[in-house]
Design a protein around this motif. Structure first.
Motif, PDB file in Angstrom:
ATOM      1  N   PHE A  15       0.546 -10.194  -4.223  1.00 49.55           N
ATOM      2  CA  PHE A  15      -0.462  -9.440  -3.460  1.00 49.55           C
ATOM      3  C   PHE A  15      -1.710  -9.129  -4.274  1.00 49.55           C
ATOM      4  CE2 PHE A  15       3.624  -8.682  -1.483  1.00 49.55           C
ATOM      5  CZ  PHE A  15       3.334  -8.918  -0.151  1.00 49.55           C
ATOM      6  N   HIS A  29      -4.558  -4.006  -2.160  1.00 50.94           N
ATOM      7  CA  HIS A  29      -4.480  -5.207  -1.327  1.00 50.94           C
ATOM      8  C   HIS A  29      -3.164  -5.239  -0.538  1.00 50.94           C
ATOM      9  CE1 HIS A  29      -5.748  -9.170  -0.105  1.00 50.94           C
ATOM     10  NE2 HIS A  29      -4.522  -9.607  -0.340  1.00 50.94           N
ATOM     11  N   LYS A  52      -3.518  -3.019   2.446  1.00 49.34           N
ATOM     12  CA  LYS A  52      -4.349  -3.670   3.477  1.00 49.34           C
ATOM     13  C   LYS A  52      -3.539  -4.704   4.245  1.00 49.34           C
ATOM     14  CE  LYS A  52      -8.884  -3.816   1.549  1.00 49.34           C
ATOM     15  NZ  LYS A  52      -9.652  -4.634   0.641  1.00 49.34           N
ATOM     16  N   THR A  53      -2.755  -5.480   3.513  1.00 51.33           N
ATOM     17  CA  THR A  53      -1.938  -6.532   4.136  1.00 51.33           C
ATOM     18  C   THR A  53      -0.945  -5.914   5.122  1.00 51.33           C
ATOM     19  OG1 THR A  53      -2.085  -7.698   2.052  1.00 51.33           O
ATOM     20  CG2 THR A  53      -0.452  -8.509   3.579  1.00 51.33           C
ATOM     21  N   LYS A  70      -1.126  -5.983   9.628  1.00 51.65           N
ATOM     22  CA  LYS A  70      -0.102  -6.820  10.293  1.00 51.65           C
ATOM     23  C   LYS A  70       0.088  -6.462  11.722  1.00 51.65           C
ATOM     24  CE  LYS A  70       2.890  -9.253   7.265  1.00 51.65           C
ATOM     25  NZ  LYS A  70       4.008  -9.227   6.387  1.00 51.65           N
TER      26      LYS A  70
END
Ligand code: 4NP
Length: 158
Positions: free
Chosen positions: A115, A150, A153-154, A158
């Motif tokens: 990530f 990050h 954020k991922t 989703k």
């Protein structure tokens, strides 16, 4: 969104994974995402169980306004069932987890730096700072901070 449970894993659970735990917890609390994200960390070894994090890591985190109060835990096979995402800091932590996790849960295990938005290598690790100097702890902080940002954020996108 279904609550996601994340487990950060390193060797001793006193430097890298408790830092990721604290940085992520800080980001989650600042964004009021406590209902959506649960975080824990542990070590593959048990030498430091019950101890507070390494003072050098605590000092580096403090410079960035992050408090580390975790007490070290060691990996338990039950964690593989309970957590959704299991993120080892280096390849040897990952190999330990794969050997100690029933095969049906192995897809949950991914190197933490998968990530990292700046990582160019597929197998990048968070280097173990324990036997080195202050520069190593600073480097760990930078990697962990941007990777947690990050990762969050991922998850949220989703
Ligand atoms: P960590 O660092 O895995 O990032 O918590 C270490 C902590 C302790 C030891 C090695 C690495 N040790 O050998 O005791």
């Amino acid at each position: 969104m279904k609550k996601i449970k994340i487990l950060f894993v390193c060797l001793g659970n006193i430097c890298r994974s408790p830092l990721a735990h604290a940085v992520m917890q800080d980001l989650v609390e600042k964004n009021d995402w406590e209902d959506m994200i649960e975080i824990e960390s542990c070590g593959t070894g048990d030498w430091h169980v019950g101890q507070l994090p390494d003072q050098r890591m605590v000092e580096e985190a403090k410079k960035h306004g992050v408090n580390m109060t975790h007490r070290a835990l060691s990996f338990d096979e039950f964690y593989a069932e309970y957590y959704d995402l299991i993120l080892p800091m280096d390849q040897s932590n990952k190999e330990f987890l794969i050997s100690n996790t029933p095969s049906k849960y192995r897809d949950k295990i991914k190197l933490f730096r998968t990530f990292d938005p700046l990582s160019k290598e597929k197998d990048a690790e968070v280097p173990d700072p324990y036997f080195g100097g202050a520069e190593g702890f600073r480097r760990v902080y930078d990697i962990v901070e941007r990777t947690c940002q990050h990762l969050l954020k991922t998850i949220i996108n989703k």
